[in-house]
Design a protein around this motif. Sequence first.
Motif, PDB file in Angstrom:
ATOM      1  N   GLY A 220       0.846  -1.145   0.154  1.00  0.00           N
ATOM      2  CA  GLY A 220      -0.076  -0.140  -0.005  1.00  0.00           C
ATOM      3  C   GLY A 220       0.959   1.118   0.130  1.00  0.00           C
ATOM      4  O   GLY A 220       2.020   1.145   0.065  1.00  0.00           O
ATOM      5  N   ARG A 221       0.281   2.385  -0.006  1.00  0.00           N
ATOM      6  CA  ARG A 221       0.836   3.828  -0.269  1.00  0.00           C
ATOM      7  C   ARG A 221       1.791   4.061   0.813  1.00  0.00           C
ATOM      8  O   ARG A 221       2.551   4.476   0.701  1.00  0.00           O
ATOM      9  N   ALA A 222       1.271   3.718   2.024  1.00  0.00           N
ATOM     10  CA  ALA A 222       2.175   4.136   3.324  1.00  0.00           C
ATOM     11  C   ALA A 222       3.358   3.349   3.222  1.00  0.00           C
ATOM     12  O   ALA A 222       4.389   4.029   3.219  1.00  0.00           O
ATOM     13  N   LEU A 223       3.497   2.017   2.885  1.00  0.00           N
ATOM     14  CA  LEU A 223       4.719   1.347   2.866  1.00  0.00           C
ATOM     15  C   LEU A 223       5.704   1.924   1.518  1.00  0.00           C
ATOM     16  O   LEU A 223       6.842   1.842   1.783  1.00  0.00           O
ATOM     17  N   VAL A 224       4.836   2.263   0.515  1.00  0.00           N
ATOM     18  CA  VAL A 224       5.659   2.769  -0.723  1.00  0.00           C
ATOM     19  C   VAL A 224       6.416   4.286  -0.133  1.00  0.00           C
ATOM     20  O   VAL A 224       7.443   4.130  -0.721  1.00  0.00           O
ATOM     21  N   GLY A 225       5.820   4.931   0.532  1.00  0.00           N
ATOM     22  CA  GLY A 225       6.287   6.172   0.935  1.00  0.00           C
ATOM     23  C   GLY A 225       7.717   5.722   1.939  1.00  0.00           C
ATOM     24  O   GLY A 225       8.534   6.640   1.845  1.00  0.00           O
ATOM     25  N   LEU A 226       7.447   5.060   2.815  1.00  0.00           N
ATOM     26  CA  LEU A 226       8.280   4.370   3.759  1.00  0.00           C
ATOM     27  C   LEU A 226       9.547   3.931   3.019  1.00  0.00           C
ATOM     28  O   LEU A 226      10.809   4.349   3.472  1.00  0.00           O
ATOM     29  N   VAL A 227       9.500   3.265   2.047  1.00  0.00           N
ATOM     30  CA  VAL A 227      10.287   2.604   1.221  1.00  0.00           C
ATOM     31  C   VAL A 227      11.446   3.650   0.410  1.00  0.00           C
ATOM     32  O   VAL A 227      12.607   3.815   0.455  1.00  0.00           O
ATOM     33  N   ARG A 228      10.504   4.581  -0.035  1.00  0.00           N
ATOM     34  CA  ARG A 228      11.066   5.705  -0.884  1.00  0.00           C
ATOM     35  C   ARG A 228      12.020   6.651   0.221  1.00  0.00           C
ATOM     36  O   ARG A 228      13.143   7.112  -0.416  1.00  0.00           O
ATOM     37  N   CYS A 229      11.521   6.604   1.292  1.00  0.00           N
ATOM     38  CA  CYS A 229      12.275   7.663   2.192  1.00  0.00           C
ATOM     39  C   CYS A 229      13.698   6.948   2.571  1.00  0.00           C
ATOM     40  O   CYS A 229      14.834   7.608   2.524  1.00  0.00           O
ATOM     41  N   VAL A 230      13.559   5.530   2.600  1.00  0.00           N
ATOM     42  CA  VAL A 230      15.107   4.954   2.901  1.00  0.00           C
ATOM     43  C   VAL A 230      15.849   4.956   1.621  1.00  0.00           C
ATOM     44  O   VAL A 230      17.128   5.118   1.763  1.00  0.00           O
ATOM     45  N   LEU A 231      15.217   4.680   0.296  1.00  0.00           N
ATOM     46  CA  LEU A 231      15.846   4.456  -0.807  1.00  0.00           C
ATOM     47  C   LEU A 231      16.513   6.111  -1.180  1.00  0.00           C
ATOM     48  O   LEU A 231      17.791   6.104  -1.873  1.00  0.00           O
ATOM     49  N   ASP A 232      15.797   7.110  -0.797  1.00  0.00           N
ATOM     50  CA  ASP A 232      16.465   8.576  -0.967  1.00  0.00           C
ATOM     51  C   ASP A 232      17.305   9.081  -0.043  1.00  0.00           C
ATOM     52  O   ASP A 232      17.608  10.189   0.130  1.00  0.00           O
ATOM     53  N   ALA A 233      17.548   8.139   0.818  1.00  0.00           N
ATOM     54  CA  ALA A 233      18.532   8.610   2.137  1.00  0.00           C
ATOM     55  C   ALA A 233      19.932   9.041   1.336  1.00  0.00           C
ATOM     56  O   ALA A 233      20.723   8.261   0.915  1.00  0.00           O
ATOM     57  N   PRO A 234      20.365  10.207   2.079  1.00  0.00           N
ATOM     58  CA  PRO A 234      21.903  10.656   1.727  1.00  0.00           C
ATOM     59  C   PRO A 234      22.816   9.727   2.425  1.00  0.00           C
ATOM     60  O   PRO A 234      22.547   9.296   3.392  1.00  0.00           O
ATOM     61  N   GLN A 235      24.152   9.692   1.905  1.00  0.00           N
ATOM     62  CA  GLN A 235      25.051   9.250   2.674  1.00  0.00           C
ATOM     63  C   GLN A 235      25.327   9.735   4.014  1.00  0.00           C
ATOM     64  O   GLN A 235      25.171  11.169   4.267  1.00  0.00           O
ATOM     65  N   GLY A 236      25.346   8.806   5.171  1.00  0.00           N
ATOM     66  CA  GLY A 236      25.413   9.615   6.371  1.00  0.00           C
ATOM     67  C   GLY A 236      24.119   9.536   7.282  1.00  0.00           C
ATOM     68  O   GLY A 236      24.163   9.594   8.483  1.00  0.00           O
ATOM     69  N   GLN A 237      23.043   9.360   6.445  1.00  0.00           N
ATOM     70  CA  GLN A 237      21.667   9.374   6.930  1.00  0.00           C
ATOM     71  C   GLN A 237      20.922   8.022   6.897  1.00  0.00           C
ATOM     72  O   GLN A 237      19.799   8.065   7.310  1.00  0.00           O
ATOM     73  N   ARG A 238      21.579   7.001   6.333  1.00  0.00           N
ATOM     74  CA  ARG A 238      20.740   5.853   6.018  1.00  0.00           C
ATOM     75  C   ARG A 238      20.141   5.272   6.787  1.00  0.00           C
ATOM     76  O   ARG A 238      18.918   4.660   7.022  1.00  0.00           O
ATOM     77  N   ASN A 239      20.994   4.942   7.960  1.00  0.00           N
ATOM     78  CA  ASN A 239      20.538   4.038   9.088  1.00  0.00           C
ATOM     79  C   ASN A 239      19.805   4.867   9.941  1.00  0.00           C
ATOM     80  O   ASN A 239      18.623   4.247  10.472  1.00  0.00           O
ATOM     81  N   ASN A 240      19.661   5.973  10.112  1.00  0.00           N
ATOM     82  CA  ASN A 240      18.505   6.983  10.705  1.00  0.00           C
ATOM     83  C   ASN A 240      17.304   6.817  10.063  1.00  0.00           C
ATOM     84  O   ASN A 240      16.129   6.903  10.627  1.00  0.00           O
ATOM     85  N   ARG A 241      17.453   7.117   8.790  1.00  0.00           N
ATOM     86  CA  ARG A 241      16.276   7.054   7.748  1.00  0.00           C
ATOM     87  C   ARG A 241      15.543   5.682   7.947  1.00  0.00           C
ATOM     88  O   ARG A 241      14.242   5.658   8.170  1.00  0.00           O
TER      89      ARG A 241
END
Length: 296
Positions: A220-241
Amino acid sequence: MSDWQNAHDNAQQAAERFKFEVIPLSLTKLPALKSPHDKGHGCRGECGQLGHGIHDASSDPARIREMFEAARHATGYGIACGRPPHHLIGLDLDRDAEKDVDGVWELRRLCAQQGIAVPRTVIIRTPRGGYHAWWTGPDDVKVPNRAGQLGPGIDVRGFGGYLVGPGSRGARGLYTLASDPNEVTVHPIPGQLLRLMTADKERPRKESAPSARTWAMSGGRALVGLVRCVLDAPQGQRNNRLFWAACKAFEHAAAGRLDADQAEDALLQAATEVGLPDKEAEATLKSARGDVLGAA
């Protein structure tokens, strides 16, 4: 009587009369007390402070009062599953006409197919017209929390999870006792139903797993958005995202809107795709799951 006072009094009664262990819940049905720790911590209450979700659950009147005094915005209470003396197990039977989901009908069909005679037990009516069915379980079996494995609209609440207690107010209304108030008896779970709840669920092998976006689309839409948040994470913020997205995903799972295992798989795949080491990503997901769902 205020919602807070009503929730506190009902929680105290549940602990005193039935020995249930309880925590205060907010209007969103999530634990009302915020964690005292930074993200990524591994504490489950060893520090002695409040704010560890289901790990705070207690049947001690003084401790319950302390929790509710610290959460004056609480409008409900959660009852811990899987703990002695009852080892409570619950089925969340969702009914949503818009999505053509009827967990009650699905449970009846499942029981008919399996030849299971479901006993009378405590039934709670949810504000959306669904039901929670409660059973006691054996002390040597840990029932996992699962969404949709037994059928559409049927979610299992087991060890590390909780059930919203009657008298609680959520954003959509009150949770009320639907079964006979003169016979509030939680019956033992039928053995066949227990076996279905604890059956191993196959999970895709990592080497053949689809992309994170493919995983997410089925959630669903909620999980798509959360996955995109991780995929778009810049270097150094991946684990926090990843930790933030996982907490949000497991909050959806706790509310029955996502399958926790599916969300974890999708986010793990996303973390892999952005270059996080498997062990680091798995540890972060485990920590987030423990914070929100109390998983072992």
